[in-house]
Design a protein around this motif. Structure first.
Motif, short mmCIF file in Angstrom:
data_model
loop_
_atom_site.label_atom_id
_atom_site.label_comp_id
_atom_site.label_asym_id
_atom_site.label_seq_id
_atom_site.Cartn_x
_atom_site.Cartn_y
_atom_site.Cartn_z
N ALA A 187 -2.98 5.17 11.73
CA ALA A 187 -3.20 5.35 13.17
C ALA A 187 -3.88 4.13 13.78
O ALA A 187 -4.67 3.46 13.12
CB ALA A 187 -4.06 6.59 13.41
N GLU A 188 -3.57 3.87 15.02
CA GLU A 188 -4.25 2.80 15.74
C GLU A 188 -5.58 3.27 16.32
O GLU A 188 -6.53 2.50 16.43
CB GLU A 188 -3.37 2.25 16.88
N VAL A 189 -5.63 4.54 16.73
CA VAL A 189 -6.84 5.08 17.37
C VAL A 189 -7.17 6.44 16.78
O VAL A 189 -6.30 7.30 16.65
CB VAL A 189 -6.65 5.24 18.90
N ASP B 147 -11.99 3.38 23.66
CA ASP B 147 -10.99 4.06 24.49
C ASP B 147 -11.62 5.34 25.02
O ASP B 147 -12.29 6.06 24.27
CB ASP B 147 -9.77 4.44 23.65
N GLY C 184 -8.50 -3.37 12.75
CA GLY C 184 -7.59 -3.18 13.86
C GLY C 184 -7.57 -1.78 14.45
O GLY C 184 -6.94 -1.55 15.48
N GLN C 185 -8.24 -0.83 13.82
CA GLN C 185 -8.28 0.53 14.36
C GLN C 185 -9.38 0.64 15.40
O GLN C 185 -10.39 -0.07 15.34
CB GLN C 185 -8.50 1.56 13.26
N ARG C 186 -9.20 1.58 16.34
CA ARG C 186 -10.18 1.81 17.40
C ARG C 186 -10.62 3.27 17.38
O ARG C 186 -9.95 4.13 16.84
CB ARG C 186 -9.57 1.47 18.76
N ASN D 39 7.00 0.50 16.95
CA ASN D 39 6.10 -0.24 17.85
C ASN D 39 5.24 0.66 18.73
O ASN D 39 4.46 0.16 19.53
CB ASN D 39 6.91 -1.20 18.72
N THR E 64 -2.06 7.63 18.01
CA THR E 64 -3.43 8.07 18.31
C THR E 64 -3.58 9.48 17.75
O THR E 64 -2.74 10.34 18.01
CB THR E 64 -3.66 8.10 19.83
N PRO F 15 2.14 2.92 19.40
CA PRO F 15 0.83 3.18 18.78
C PRO F 15 0.64 4.67 18.47
O PRO F 15 1.09 5.53 19.22
CB PRO F 15 -0.18 2.73 19.83
N CYS G 81 -12.83 3.75 10.24
CA CYS G 81 -11.74 2.91 10.74
C CYS G 81 -11.55 1.67 9.88
O CYS G 81 -12.51 1.07 9.41
CB CYS G 81 -12.01 2.46 12.18
N ARG H 203 6.56 6.22 12.28
CA ARG H 203 6.75 4.76 12.17
C ARG H 203 8.22 4.40 12.03
O ARG H 203 8.67 3.40 12.57
CB ARG H 203 5.98 4.21 10.98
#
Length: 122
Positions: free
Chosen positions: A35-37, A97, A63-65, A8, A12, A10, A60, A3
């Motif tokens: 994590a985003e994903v 995803d 906002g997480q996937r 910016n 995974t 993402p 999750c 980070r």
């Protein structure tokens, strides 16, 4: 650290909700809020893989996937319809995803089946 280096970009992670997992899919039994994903391995039985994805979805945060890392090479058939059915199963389990392993190694016929599957699930 990631980070700070690239705030910016993402993040995974290959993840497994099983606390005893020992593979390239890290044991993350409580998830990972940074994590985003969270991507689950989908190389085995689709029902077992879907259950793992559903569990990742439960871990999750906002906002997480959930991602599905789907085997699209042998021994899986080069069949767009069959692959689309698997992807639908994973989507029902919460995957948003899809990571297809491994388009770069696929024959032209298998690559066409991957493309067909993606068209079919739209």
């Amino acid at each position: 650290m990631a980070r700070k280096t690239a705030p910016n970009v993402p993040i995974t992670l290959h993840a497994n909700p099983d606390p005893w997992a020992a593979s390239s899919f890290a044991a993350l039994p409580t998830g990972e809020p940074g994590a985003e994903v969270l991507v689950g391995n989908c190389w085995g039985d689709p029902a077992s893989d879907a259950a793992r994805l559903a569990r990742l979805g439960e871990l999750c945060g906002p906002g997480q996937r959930v991602g599905a890392y789907v085997l699209a090479l042998p021994p899986r058939p080069a069949d767009g319809q069959a692959l689309a059915e698997q992807l639908r199963t994973y989507a029902k389990a919460g995957a948003t995803d899809f990571h297809l392993y491994h388009a770069g190694l696929a024959s032209p016929r298998r690559l066409a089946a991957m493309a067909e599957a993606l068209r079919l699930i739209r």
